[in-house]
Design an enzyme around this catalytic site. Structure first.
Site, PDB file in Angstrom:
ATOM      1  N   ASN A  23       0.801  -1.224   0.000  1.00 55.20           N
ATOM      2  CA  ASN A  23       0.000   0.000   0.000  1.00 55.20           C
ATOM      3  C   ASN A  23       0.834   1.274   0.000  1.00 55.20           C
ATOM      4  O   ASN A  23       0.296   2.368  -0.153  1.00 55.20           O
ATOM      5  CB  ASN A  23      -0.968   0.011   1.197  1.00 55.20           C
ATOM      6  CG  ASN A  23      -2.147  -0.919   0.957  1.00 55.20           C
ATOM      7  OD1 ASN A  23      -2.259  -1.531  -0.095  1.00 55.20           O
ATOM      8  ND2 ASN A  23      -3.014  -1.022   1.947  1.00 55.20           N
ATOM      9  N   ARG A 408      -1.953 -11.030  -4.895  1.00 54.84           N
ATOM     10  CA  ARG A 408      -2.004  -9.580  -5.062  1.00 54.84           C
ATOM     11  C   ARG A 408      -1.227  -8.879  -3.954  1.00 54.84           C
ATOM     12  O   ARG A 408      -0.717  -7.788  -4.170  1.00 54.84           O
ATOM     13  CB  ARG A 408      -3.463  -9.094  -5.027  1.00 54.84           C
ATOM     14  CG  ARG A 408      -4.279  -9.466  -6.243  1.00 54.84           C
ATOM     15  CD  ARG A 408      -5.618  -8.764  -6.198  1.00 54.84           C
ATOM     16  NE  ARG A 408      -5.432  -7.378  -5.768  1.00 54.84           N
ATOM     17  CZ  ARG A 408      -6.304  -6.680  -5.063  1.00 54.84           C
ATOM     18  NH1 ARG A 408      -7.442  -7.218  -4.712  1.00 54.84           N
ATOM     19  NH2 ARG A 408      -6.052  -5.442  -4.719  1.00 54.84           N
TER      20      ARG A 408
HETATM   21  C1  UD1 Z   1      -6.777   2.009   1.467  1.00 54.18           C
HETATM   22  C2  UD1 Z   1      -5.994   0.735   1.417  1.00 54.18           C
HETATM   23  C3  UD1 Z   1      -6.833  -0.438   1.932  1.00 54.18           C
HETATM   24  C4  UD1 Z   1      -7.357  -0.115   3.331  1.00 54.18           C
HETATM   25  C5  UD1 Z   1      -8.052   1.236   3.357  1.00 54.18           C
HETATM   26  C6  UD1 Z   1      -8.445   1.681   4.752  1.00 54.18           C
HETATM   27  C7  UD1 Z   1      -4.467   0.965  -0.437  1.00 54.18           C
HETATM   28  C8  UD1 Z   1      -4.051   0.527  -1.792  1.00 54.18           C
HETATM   29  N1  UD1 Z   1      -5.590   0.458   0.036  1.00 54.18           N
HETATM   30  O1  UD1 Z   1      -7.908   1.858   0.628  1.00 54.18           O
HETATM   31  O2  UD1 Z   1      -6.007  -1.601   1.969  1.00 54.18           O
HETATM   32  O3  UD1 Z   1      -8.281  -1.104   3.731  1.00 54.18           O
HETATM   33  O4  UD1 Z   1      -7.179   2.260   2.817  1.00 54.18           O
HETATM   34  O5  UD1 Z   1      -7.344   1.714   5.587  1.00 54.18           O
HETATM   35  O6  UD1 Z   1      -3.769   1.711   0.219  1.00 54.18           O
HETATM   36  N2  UD1 Z   1     -14.707   6.532   0.979  1.00 54.18           N
HETATM   37  C9  UD1 Z   1     -15.764   7.277   0.509  1.00 54.18           C
HETATM   38  N3  UD1 Z   1     -15.556   8.073  -0.596  1.00 54.18           N
HETATM   39  C10 UD1 Z   1     -14.336   8.150  -1.191  1.00 54.18           C
HETATM   40  C11 UD1 Z   1     -13.260   7.390  -0.692  1.00 54.18           C
HETATM   41  C12 UD1 Z   1     -13.478   6.588   0.412  1.00 54.18           C
HETATM   42  O7  UD1 Z   1     -16.871   7.233   1.026  1.00 54.18           O
HETATM   43  O8  UD1 Z   1     -14.214   8.888  -2.179  1.00 54.18           O
HETATM   44  C13 UD1 Z   1     -14.917   5.665   2.160  1.00 54.18           C
HETATM   45  C14 UD1 Z   1     -14.696   4.186   1.852  1.00 54.18           C
HETATM   46  O9  UD1 Z   1     -15.832   3.598   1.273  1.00 54.18           O
HETATM   47  C15 UD1 Z   1     -14.380   3.662   3.239  1.00 54.18           C
HETATM   48  C16 UD1 Z   1     -13.594   4.819   3.887  1.00 54.18           C
HETATM   49  O10 UD1 Z   1     -13.937   5.975   3.125  1.00 54.18           O
HETATM   50  O11 UD1 Z   1     -15.566   3.446   3.950  1.00 54.18           O
HETATM   51  C17 UD1 Z   1     -12.094   4.648   3.880  1.00 54.18           C
HETATM   52  O12 UD1 Z   1     -11.645   4.326   2.581  1.00 54.18           O
HETATM   53  P1  UD1 Z   1     -10.194   4.729   2.067  1.00 54.18           P
HETATM   54  O13 UD1 Z   1      -9.340   5.093   3.245  1.00 54.18           O
HETATM   55  O14 UD1 Z   1     -10.316   5.719   0.982  1.00 54.18           O
HETATM   56  O15 UD1 Z   1      -9.682   3.353   1.458  1.00 54.18           O
HETATM   57  P2  UD1 Z   1      -8.747   3.139   0.183  1.00 54.18           P
HETATM   58  O16 UD1 Z   1      -7.821   4.297   0.033  1.00 54.18           O
HETATM   59  O17 UD1 Z   1      -9.572   2.740  -0.964  1.00 54.18           O
END
Ligand code: UD1
Length: 431
Positions: A23, A408
């Site tokens: 990550n 992955r």
């Molecule tokens: C990253 C990590 C993943 C980890 C997650 C939370 C990578 C490649 N992946 O995923 O392994 O599980 O952080 O620690 O680093 N959300 C929204 N809108 C958005 C973006 C996010 O509502 O535009 C929500 C998501 O649905 C979730 C929360 O915010 O409920 C946190 O997600 P986020 O921290 O963005 O996860 P990722 O960056 O996708």
């Protein structure tokens, strides 16, 4: 599709070298799009997601070379990758590629910042609930981008370049913070990110961007200040060790019993998970070279846990921790607050004889004395490794299907566990 066969029941004893963090590696690789000069990344893990992202970056015109082995390097030493985005030849990231890995959506930010325009397919990735990108797009809009969504693609443009602004995340988002950092680094003027993610991978990206010439203050805290620069240069950066891989093997040892040294692991990256493991009865000793995890004799104490953004207990270790508690001496409550529907492993763990009952966002796990090996199906990256952990502690044989999920995110899983006495083998099968 490959499968993994595990003969459970033995303890784990030995040394496991910890790889570079997936990550962190992914956003760092994407940051190569921000500069015409070479970005060199050391300690890169050998993972399917890294290979796929290289293809995606190649599509945009990024050349890469992977350095050969140097004297003294082991099969487990991280790779050195040189990335060269001298010319961006295509600003479109197609569905076929982005749908296979969610993080690749983040190319939107550097493409937009450098080329003024980008067209990126809405993402796919692990099926762990609805994972919107609204906050990522709002962050780019706060920096002056115009965003449209058409036929499954995000069309972003900033013909006169991005301009610094104030980004207030209503919810902590790792991807949103990565995107905001990369876009703001090349925006005109100052940007303030409020409620930024504090994950170590954010700090790793910020450190690398600073080496490339970005002006960033406060990464690792919830307020980050960025002063945009007109261009970024090349840099050399070492990917930090994988805290999720570390926590996963620590939980495996806590479950099977034994004594394993996690070489290169850094305790400050997962203190909350280590504290939780200590409460289950595992002994954790940290030194400069890594983390030693032991559990001898005594049973596993039940422990309640709630997932939270860093520095809280990580959602990416929730499934593994649940596997551990299936054999605790009592009832543990595991609450998932980051992703809805991140409980697909529950029904697979039940195949081993685990007793888990779901109540909304909480899994109530009643520990059982023994688990029995079973055929199980990997459903997402972290869920699949929870099945491996359960299988190591279960009596008899387990076959884990759909192991491409594991590939992955876990480098040389069978070799690393095998070196500690686990009976794990990959079956290359014609299914
Ligand atoms: C990253 C990590 C993943 C980890 C997650 C939370 C990578 C490649 N992946 O995923 O392994 O599980 O952080 O620690 O680093 N959300 C929204 N809108 C958005 C973006 C996010 O509502 O535009 C929500 C998501 O649905 C979730 C929360 O915010 O409920 C946190 O997600 P986020 O921290 O963005 O996860 P990722 O960056 O996708």
């Amino acid at each position: 599709m490959d499968r993994i066969r595990i003969e459970g029941g033995g303890e784990l004893r030995g040394v496991i070298p910890i790889s570079g963090a997936k990550n962190a590696a992914l956003p760092l690789m994407i940051a190569s799009l921000l500069t015409r000069e070479t970005l060199t990344l050391e300690n890169l893990p050998r993972l399917a997601d890294v290979r796929l992202l290289l293809r995606i970056l190649g599509n945009h015109g990024v050349d890469h070379t992977i350095a050969g082995k140097r004297p003294g390097e082991l099969a487990t030493s991280g790779q050195t990758l040189h990335l060269d985005a001298k010319n961006i030849v295509d600003t479109t990231a197609p569905y076929e590629l982005v749908s296979r890995m969610r993080a690749s959506f983040w190319v939107l930010a550097p493409l937009l910042a450098r080329a003024g325009v980008a067209k990126v397919s809405l993402p796919g990735g692990c099926a762990i609930g609805t994972r919107p990108v609204d906050l990522l797009l709002q962050a780019l809009e706060a920096l002056g981008a115009k965003i449209d969504i058409e036929a499954g693609y995000v069309l972003a443009s900033a013909p006169k370049g991005l301009v610094g602004g104030k980004i207030v995340f209503p919810k902590v988002t790792v991807g949103g913070t990565h995107v905001a950092l990369m876009a703001a680094a090349l925006a005109k003027g100052d940007t303030l990110i409020h409620n930024a993610a504090r994950e170590p991978e954010i700090v790793d990206l910020a450190d690398c961007l600073i080496k490339m010439g970005a002006k960033i203050k406060g990464a690792g805290s919830s307020t980050i200040e960025i002063t945009g620069v007109t261009s970024l240069g090349g840099a050399r950066h070492t990917v930090l060790p994988d805290r999720i891989e570390t926590g996963t093997y620590a939980m495996a040892v806590a479950m099977t019993g034994g004594d394993v040294f996690l070489q290169g692991a850094r305790p400050e990256l997962l203190q909350s998970a280590l504290d939780t493991l200590t409460r289950t009865g595992a002994q954790i000793v940290c030194d400069a070279g890594g983390i030693r995890v032991r559990r001898n004799g005594g049973g596993i104490a039940p422990v309640d846990v709630t997932t939270e953004p860093f520095p809280g207990f990580p959602t990416d270790l929730q499934a593994q921790f649940m596997a551990l508690t299936t054999r605790a001496n009592g009832v543990s409550r595991i609450t998932e607050t980051i992703f809805e529907n991140r409980f697909m492993h529950v029904q697979e763990l039940a195949r081993f004889g685990a007793k888990i009952h779901l109540e909304h966002d909480t899994a109530i796990v009643t520990g059982v004395k023994t688990l029995k090996g079973a055929p199980v199906m990997a459903t997402d990256l972290r869920a699949s490794v929870s099945l491996v952990i359960a299988a190591l502690a279960a009596e008899g044989e387990t076959i884990v299907h759909r192991v491409y999920h594991l590939d992955r995110g876990f480098e040389q899983l069978e070799q690393k566990l095998g070196a500690c006495g686990a009976r794990v083998e990959r079956l290359a099968a014609a299914e």
